[in-house]
Design an enzyme around this catalytic site. Sequence first.
Site, PDB file in Angstrom:
ATOM      1  N   GLY A  30      62.911  50.205  73.549  1.00  0.00           N
ATOM      2  CA  GLY A  30      62.101  49.040  73.196  1.00  0.00           C
ATOM      3  C   GLY A  30      62.949  47.849  72.794  1.00  0.00           C
ATOM      4  O   GLY A  30      64.133  47.788  73.123  1.00  0.00           O
ATOM      5  N   LEU A  32      62.663  44.968  74.062  1.00  0.00           N
ATOM      6  CA  LEU A  32      63.099  44.663  75.428  1.00  0.00           C
ATOM      7  C   LEU A  32      63.629  43.235  75.561  1.00  0.00           C
ATOM      8  O   LEU A  32      63.162  42.316  74.885  1.00  0.00           O
ATOM      9  CB  LEU A  32      61.929  44.870  76.399  1.00  0.00           C
ATOM     10  N   HIS A  33      64.608  43.103  76.428  1.00  0.00           N
ATOM     11  CA  HIS A  33      65.187  41.793  76.725  1.00  0.00           C
ATOM     12  C   HIS A  33      65.423  41.698  78.233  1.00  0.00           C
ATOM     13  O   HIS A  33      65.071  42.631  78.971  1.00  0.00           O
ATOM     14  CB  HIS A  33      66.480  41.586  75.940  1.00  0.00           C
ATOM     15  N   HIS A  36      66.812  44.706  80.144  1.00  0.00           N
ATOM     16  CA  HIS A  36      65.851  45.753  80.503  1.00  0.00           C
ATOM     17  C   HIS A  36      65.005  45.309  81.700  1.00  0.00           C
ATOM     18  O   HIS A  36      64.706  46.096  82.600  1.00  0.00           O
ATOM     19  CB  HIS A  36      64.893  46.039  79.339  1.00  0.00           C
ATOM     20  N   GLN A  60      69.607  60.304  68.258  1.00  0.00           N
ATOM     21  CA  GLN A  60      70.863  59.718  68.719  1.00  0.00           C
ATOM     22  C   GLN A  60      71.469  58.739  67.711  1.00  0.00           C
ATOM     23  O   GLN A  60      72.464  58.093  67.992  1.00  0.00           O
ATOM     24  CB  GLN A  60      70.691  59.050  70.089  1.00  0.00           C
ATOM     25  N   GLY A 146      71.855  50.649  82.212  1.00  0.00           N
ATOM     26  CA  GLY A 146      72.727  49.478  82.229  1.00  0.00           C
ATOM     27  C   GLY A 146      74.183  49.864  81.999  1.00  0.00           C
ATOM     28  O   GLY A 146      74.485  50.803  81.251  1.00  0.00           O
ATOM     29  N   ASP A 149      76.303  50.218  78.459  1.00  0.00           N
ATOM     30  CA  ASP A 149      76.553  51.522  77.844  1.00  0.00           C
ATOM     31  C   ASP A 149      77.344  52.368  78.832  1.00  0.00           C
ATOM     32  O   ASP A 149      76.836  53.330  79.413  1.00  0.00           O
ATOM     33  CB  ASP A 149      75.218  52.182  77.475  1.00  0.00           C
TER      34      ASP A 149
HETATM   35  O1  PAF Z   1      70.269  53.193  76.287  1.00  0.00           O
HETATM   36  C1  PAF Z   1      69.273  53.416  75.573  1.00  0.00           C
HETATM   37  O2  PAF Z   1      68.471  52.525  75.248  1.00  0.00           O
HETATM   38  C2  PAF Z   1      69.054  54.820  75.050  1.00  0.00           C
HETATM   39  O3  PAF Z   1      70.255  55.437  74.745  1.00  0.00           O
HETATM   40  C3  PAF Z   1      68.202  55.683  75.992  1.00  0.00           C
HETATM   41  C4  PAF Z   1      68.911  55.922  77.306  1.00  0.00           C
HETATM   42  C5  PAF Z   1      66.864  55.022  76.236  1.00  0.00           C
HETATM   43  C6  PAF Z   1      67.951  57.055  75.352  1.00  0.00           C
HETATM   44  O4  PAF Z   1      67.259  56.939  74.136  1.00  0.00           O
END
Ligand code: PAF
Length: 278
Positions: A30, A32-33, A36, A60, A146, A149
């Site tokens: 979420g 979002l930009h 995304h 995470q 993306g 990461d």
């Molecule tokens: O890159 C992200 O936003 C998160 O690590 C992901 C892949 C949605 C998993 O929660």
Amino acid sequence: MILVKTRSALSEQLQLTGNEVEVGFVPTMGALHRGHLTLVARAVAENPVVVVSIFVNPNQFNDPDDLKRYPRNLEADLKLLEGTGCHMVFAPEAEEIYPGPDNRKFNFGKLETVMEGKHRPGHFNGVAQVVSKLFDIVQPRRAYFGLKDFQQLAIINAMVKQLSLPVEIVACDIVREESGLAMSSRNELLSPEDRKEAALINQTLNRAAELAGEKTVKEIENWVTETINNSPALTVEYFEVVDNESLQRIGNWSEEGEKTGCIAVYCGKIRLIDNVRF
Ligand code: PAF
């Protein structure tokens, strides 16, 4: 565009589209930009049905404060997704994804002991837990991530191989703000002054790529770290030039294989990452 919050509702909707239909999937947390939205646009162009998930995955986050302050705004996210051509938004509560503790331990070997894996213990295990669950629910033909990461992409590719999943991982270029700052949901948390200052990260990486012919790898690593640390607003956590496949640090430019410089920088309490190809 349909909003669903449960696995069963999503499965029902997906079944309505027919079993043979290829699904494109954009997993997100979420806030979002434009980054995304670029992933969504690519997914829409390449698949007849597109699902976007919005789920801030607690597993995470190694830092509870980071999880607490992570920006959340479902209403705004839905508005941004309207008109993109996305068909379904899956926005579950944590209990829907984790009805009980997820005790699975993935092993990504050396891919997870460096950089983000080293500085954020447990982070990639949590990413693999959630992405494997989401893949199981959505059953995508293609999934979009993306390149900001960079290490996450390597981990997802390794996970897909380990689990023999029938999904193609599509890597998408970094989208940047006008200043060059890599788009990130965390940018929202920066003050306007810090956001301006954070543009130094990309500027320095670009300059480093130009200087690579004149300086050794070690010199470049030191130069990038010192240049960014010279800004009172920024503190480099790591900058490493790594081999694209193994993610291990290289010693010399003459080593075979493609190379990327990966960086993590604190801007106040906000942690930003970026990378540059060498
Ligand atoms: O890159 C992200 O936003 C998160 O690590 C992901 C892949 C949605 C998993 O929660």
